[in-house]
Design a protein around this motif. Structure first.
Motif, short mmCIF file in Angstrom:
data_model
loop_
_atom_site.label_atom_id
_atom_site.label_comp_id
_atom_site.label_asym_id
_atom_site.label_seq_id
_atom_site.Cartn_x
_atom_site.Cartn_y
_atom_site.Cartn_z
N PRO A 174 -3.36 1.67 -3.75
CA PRO A 174 -3.00 3.10 -3.68
C PRO A 174 -3.56 3.75 -2.43
N VAL A 175 -2.68 4.39 -1.66
CA VAL A 175 -3.08 5.04 -0.41
C VAL A 175 -2.32 6.36 -0.30
N LEU A 176 -2.99 7.39 0.16
CA LEU A 176 -2.40 8.73 0.20
C LEU A 176 -1.21 8.79 1.15
N PRO A 177 -0.18 9.58 0.81
CA PRO A 177 0.98 9.75 1.70
C PRO A 177 0.56 10.32 3.04
N GLY A 178 1.16 9.83 4.10
CA GLY A 178 0.86 10.31 5.44
C GLY A 178 -0.35 9.67 6.09
N SER A 179 -1.04 8.78 5.34
CA SER A 179 -2.24 8.14 5.91
C SER A 179 -2.00 6.68 6.29
N GLU A 180 -0.73 6.29 6.41
CA GLU A 180 -0.40 4.90 6.68
C GLU A 180 -0.97 4.43 8.02
N ALA A 181 -0.89 5.28 9.05
CA ALA A 181 -1.44 4.90 10.36
C ALA A 181 -2.96 4.73 10.27
N ALA A 182 -3.61 5.63 9.54
CA ALA A 182 -5.06 5.53 9.39
C ALA A 182 -5.47 4.23 8.72
N LEU A 183 -4.70 3.81 7.69
CA LEU A 183 -5.03 2.55 7.02
C LEU A 183 -4.86 1.38 7.98
N ALA A 184 -3.74 1.33 8.69
CA ALA A 184 -3.50 0.21 9.61
C ALA A 184 -4.59 0.13 10.67
N LEU A 185 -4.98 1.27 11.22
CA LEU A 185 -6.01 1.26 12.26
C LEU A 185 -7.39 1.02 11.66
N ALA B 231 0.85 -1.19 0.00
CA ALA B 231 0.00 0.00 0.00
C ALA B 231 0.89 1.24 0.00
N SER B 232 0.78 2.05 -1.05
CA SER B 232 1.62 3.23 -1.19
C SER B 232 0.98 4.20 -2.18
N PRO B 233 1.45 5.44 -2.22
CA PRO B 233 0.84 6.41 -3.14
C PRO B 233 1.32 6.28 -4.59
N ILE B 234 2.40 5.52 -4.80
CA ILE B 234 3.02 5.42 -6.12
C ILE B 234 3.20 3.95 -6.47
N LYS B 235 2.95 3.63 -7.70
CA LYS B 235 3.27 2.27 -8.15
C LYS B 235 4.75 2.25 -8.52
N ASN B 236 5.56 2.14 -7.48
CA ASN B 236 7.01 2.18 -7.67
C ASN B 236 7.55 0.78 -7.92
N ARG B 237 8.85 0.62 -7.79
CA ARG B 237 9.46 -0.67 -8.09
C ARG B 237 8.94 -1.77 -7.17
N GLY B 238 8.80 -1.43 -5.87
CA GLY B 238 8.28 -2.42 -4.94
C GLY B 238 6.86 -2.83 -5.27
N ALA B 239 6.03 -1.86 -5.64
CA ALA B 239 4.64 -2.17 -5.99
C ALA B 239 4.57 -2.99 -7.27
#
Length: 714
Positions: A256-267, A240-248
C-alpha cells in the motif's frame, strides 16, 4: 453449467448452426443466447456456419488483436486472437463487446449539425461543405485533439493542422503521453518498450499492469503463462498502489502506497540500491545520486508514501536479487500521474542495468512518417491539452476558431470536467469525429460519424508497453451499419479541396505507404511458431516477412529493431524532494479507480456490461466510493451512507462502501460513471469523478498532473 433456456431453444431451431465446427462451441452457444436478449436494436443471429475474421480493438489501450465470429457476414461475437502477440487469446472486457456495439443505440447514425439547441441530420456532402467552409474561414486558427496515438489517422489530422499553419495538435491525457514525455526528458530516442515476458520479477509502482497500464491483456497473459497452475513460477509481481484492486489481488504481493507518491517510492528504492553499491556508468549518475540522497532519504520517503524504511529496503532487495527485474511506474488509473513517476521508474531500470536486455526496457523506434507534413510525435507530446484548455478557460489563451476532436471525448474525460466543458464552449466551431453520441459530440457544432474498427480500415503501431515493434492492420469485417465515413478519408478530401496537399487521396493509401516504410526495419509475421518474446532471447529467428504480406494474412508484423539509447541520462530523473500530502482543509487523498468493465475515456459502459456492476459499485442511480472503516469512522460516515466528496474545484455525491483494501486517509472513487450522454445503459449512474480531480503543477516539471488530488467529506 446447465444450458440456459434461450441457448437450448437456439440450438433446437438451428440458431447456432455451425457451432460444432468451431473449437469453442459452447461459448458460441452462450453468445447466441446473449444476442437473443429482447433489445430491439440488436439483430438476430442468422442461420449459417461460423467464420472467423481477424481484426483489432481500439476501445482501450491494450492493442489486442481479435477474431470476429461472423455468420453470413454479420459479426456476432469477438474473441482474443491466439496468434496475435498482444492478445495470445486474451481479450479485454470492453473489446469483447464490439460486435454488440455496432448496433448500440448510442451510435451516431448520420452527420449532424447544430441548429440552436438541437443537432439535426444532414447529408455528407453538406457536412463536408460546412467543414470546409469553417476551416477555410479559420485559416491557421485551428486545433485538433486525438484519442489515438497508435494509428495513422492522427498523422493525417496533424498534417492537416500543420498545413493550415497551426502547431496545435494534442493527444488526450493518457499514461502513454506522460511516459513519452518522461522518456524524452531523460534523453531517450524513439519510445520505451517493456519486455514483460522475459522478466522474472516485476515491480509495478502505481501502474495497474493488468487493467489500465499499457498492453494490459498481453501483460496478464504473460503472467498467466509464467505461473501455470501446479507448475513452477517463472515470474513474480509486486504491486504498489493505494487500493487492493483487481491487479493487487492477483499479484504475489501488494504494497500500500499513497496516491501521487509513486515517484517518491521509486527514488526511495534507488536510495537503498545506491547505498548498497549500485552504480551506473551512464551520463548523469553523479547528479542523480546526489539528488536521491538529499531529497529521498528513508524518512522523507516514509512521510510521502506511508511505507517504513524497512518496507522500501525490502523492495530494493527483491529487485537486486532477481535475475531479470523490471520496474514499471505510472498512474494507478491510466492518466494524470505526470512524468516524474515514469522517469523515476526508468531510472531504476537503468540503475539495475536493464536497458536493452531481455526482461528489461528497450529503446524502440517510432513509426516512420509517411503523411506529408505530419507532426513528429515528440512535437505533439510537447503540447499539453489540459494546460491549453485551462488557459482557454481562464481566458489566458484564445480559444481556437475550429477544434477537431478525433476519437476523443474531452467534455467527459478531462480533469476538472466542468471547467473544461466551459473552455470547450468557448471554441468557435467544435467538430466531433465520433462513432458514438458521447458528451463531446452532444455539445459539438458538427458531428461526423466514424465507423467502428470492424467497419473500416485501421492500423496500430506499437502500443505503449510493447516489448518490441509491432504493426497490425484491420480491414472491414462488415460494411458500416450506419451512414459513417472514416475520419481520415473525410479530412483528406476536405484538405484537397482547400488546397492542402497531404500526399494521399485515401487512408488506405496511407496505410499501404506505412507498411512499405516499415519494411526497412526488418521483421516477421508473429504467430504460434514466431513468438517475439522467444526471439528476443535467441529462441530462433523466424523467416523474414514483408509488412504487407503479414498484415494481409491477418497477422501482426513484428520487428526486434531498436534505436540508439546512448543519450539516456539519469540527471533529470530525480527532481524535488519527497513530501507528505498537503492536508489542511482537504485532508483525504483521492484514488481514482479504473475498471475496464465500466468503460474507458473512449467508450461508456457497454449494455452487456451493466450486469457486471456490483451493488456496492452502483445502484439506484447512485455510485459508491470506497474507504476503510477507520477512515469512515473518523469522518462520521459508514456503509451505504450518502456523502459529498469535495475538492477545491467541484464536488460529487456518492454512497460509501467499506473496503479494508483501501489505505487510511484515502477515498477510492471509480471512474466511468456520471455520463450525461450515450444511452440509458450509461446514464443515471452516479457522478463523474473527473470533476473533483484537481490539476496541480508537477514538481520540477511545471506540467499539469492530478494524481494525489486532495478532497474532503463535506
Amino acid at each position: 453449467m446447465g444450458m440456459g433456456r434461450r441457448a437450448f431453444i437456439g440450438l433446437v431451431v438451428g440458431g447456432t448452426a455451425g457451432t460444432l465446427l468451431t473449437p469453442i462451441p459452447w461459448k458460441l452457444t452462450d453468445d447466441a443466447s446473449i444476442w437473443s436478449q429482447n433489445w430491439p436494436w440488436i439483430p438476430r443471429v442468422p442461420n449459417g456456419d461460423f467464420e472467423l475474421k481477424p481484426s483489432l480493438s481500439k476501445l482501450d489501450n491494450s492493442g489486442v488483436g481479435v477474431n470476429v465470429v461472423t455468420v453470413k457476414g454479420r459479426p456476432c461475437a469477438v474473441y482474443g486472437n491466439p496468434e496475435h502477440p498482444l492478445s495470445r487469446g486474451g481479450i479485454s472486457s470492453l473489446a469483447v463487446n464490439e460486435a454488440e456495439l455496432l448496433y448500440s443505440p448510442s451510435r451516431v447514425q448520420s452527420p449532424l449539425k447544430r441548429e440552436g439547441d438541437s443537432l439535426i441530420p444532414i447529408s455528407w456532402d453538406d457536412a463536408k461543405a460546412l467543414l470546409a467552409e469553417k476551416l477555410k474561414a479559420a485559416g491557421s486558427d485551428v486545433a485538433c485533439v486525438s484519442g489515438d496515438d497508435t494509428g495513422s489517422g492522427t498523422d493525417v489530422f496533424s498534417a492537416f493542422v500543420a498545413a493550415a499553419g497551426s502547431k496545435l495538435c494534442f493527444y488526450m491525457p493518457a499514461e502513454q503521453v506522460d511516459a513519452g514525455r518522461a522518456w524524452l526528458r531523460l534523453g531517450g530516442q524513439g519510445m520505451v518498450g517493456y519486455d514483460i515476458e522475459n522478466a522474472d520479477m516485476v515491480l509495478a509502482i502505481g501502474a495497474d499492469i493488468f487493467e489500465s497500464w499499457g498492453t494490459h491483456v498481453r501483460n496478464a497473459q504473460a503472467f498467466n503463462k509464467a505461473n501455470p497452475m501446479g507448475g513452477e513460477q517463472a515470474m513474480r509481481v509486486v504491486y504498489a498502489s493505494p487500493i487492493k484492486n483487481r491487479g493487487a489481488a492477483v499479484a504475489d504481493a501488494w504494497v500500500p502506497v499513497l496516491p501521487g507518491s509513486e515517484a517518491a517510492l521509486a527514488l526511495g528504492i534507488a536510495y537503498h540500491l545506491i547505498q548498497g553499491g549500485a552504480t551506473s556508468g551512464g551520463p548523469g549518475f553523479e547528479a542523480f545520486r546526489s539528488a536521491v540522497r538529499s531529497g529521498y532519504s528513508p524518512e522523507k520517503v516514509q512521510q510521502a508514501t506511508g511505507l517504513t524504511p524497512e518496507q522500501v529496503a525490502d523492495l530494493a532487495k527483491r529487485l537486486a536479487s532477481a535475475k531479470r527485474p523490471l520496474v514499471i511506474a505510472g498512474s494507478s488509473f491510466g492518466q494524470g500521474g505526470g512524468q516524474n513517476a515514469v522517469a523515476a521508474g526508468l531510472a531504476l531500470n537503468l540503475l539495475l542495468g536493464r536497458l536493452n536486455k531481455a526482461g528489461g526496457i528497450y529503446a524502440l523506434p517510432e513509426a516512420p512518417a509517411v503523411v506529408q507534413g505530419s507532426m513528429p510525435r515528440r512535437q505533439i507530446l510537447a503540447n499539453d491539452f489540459v494546460d491549453y484548455m485551462l488557459k482557454v478557460g481562464a481566458e489566458q489563451t484564445k480559444a481556437p476558431a475550429v477544434l477537431l476532436a478525433y476519437e476523443a471525448n474531452p467534455a467527459y474525460a478531462l480533469p476538472q470536467t466542468e471547467l473544461m466543458a466551459q473552455a470547450l464552449d468557448k471554441v468557435g466551431f467544435l467538430v466531433s469525429f465520433s462513432s458514438f453520441m458521447d458528451e463531446t459530440a452532444a455539445m459539438a457544432d458538427l458531428v461526423l460519424p466514424t465507423p467502428l474498427v470492424m467497419e473500416r480500415m485501421e492500423d496500430m503501431y506499437t502500443p505503449y508497453g510493447s516489448g518490441w515493434v509491432n504493426y497490425t492492420v484491420a480491414t472491414p469485417v462488415i460494411a458500416p451499419v450506419f451512414d459513417a465515413v472514416p475520419a481520415a478519408d473525410v479530412l483528406l478530401q476536405v484538405a484537397s479541396g482547400l488546397g492542402h496537399n497531404l500526399g494521399f487521396e485515401s487512408f488506405e493509401d496511407v496505410v499501404k505507404a506505412k507498411a512499405e516504410a516499415l519494411n526497412a526495419m526488418g521483421g516477421f509475421a508473429a504467430g504460434a511458431k514466431a513468438e517475439p518474446w522467444k526471439v528476443r532471447v535467441g529462441g530462433g529467428a523466424p523467416s523474414s516477412s514483408g509488412v504487407s504480406d503479414a498484415v494481409q494474412a491477418g497477422k501482426a508484423w513484428v520487428s526486434m529493431a531498436t534505436v540508439n539509447a546512448s543519450g539516456l541520462s539519469l540527471a533529470k530523473a530525480a527532481v524535488g524532494q519527497a513530501a507528505a500530502p498537503a492536508g489542511g482543509e482537504f485532508p483525504l487523498v483521492l484514488a481514482p479507480l479504473f475498471e475496464l468493465n465500466v468503460g474507458s475515456s473512449k467508450v461508456a459502459i457497454p449494455p452487456h456490461n451493466v450486469s457486471t456492476i456490483r451493488d456496492t459499485e452502483a445502484a439506484n442511480g447512485h455510485f459508491f466510493v470506497r474507504m476503510n472503516s477507520a477512515t469512515a469512522s473518523k469522518y462520521g460516515t459508514g456503509q451505504g451512507k450518502q456523502v459529498t466528496i469535495a475538492s477545491k474545484t467541484s464536488s460529487i455525491k456518492a454512497r460509501v462502501s467499506i473496503d479494508e483494501g483501501v489505505m487510511d486517509g484515502v477515498v477510492a472513487a471509480p471512474l466511468g460513471f456520471g455520463h450525461t450522454a450515450w444511452d440509458k445503459f450509461a446514464q443515471n449512474k452516479g457522478d463523474n469523478v473527473s470533476k473533483v480531480l484537481t490539476v496541480a503543477s508537477e514538481p520540477g516539471v511545471a506540467a499539469p498532473f492530478w494524481a494525489g488530488s486532495m478532497v474532503k467529506i463535506a
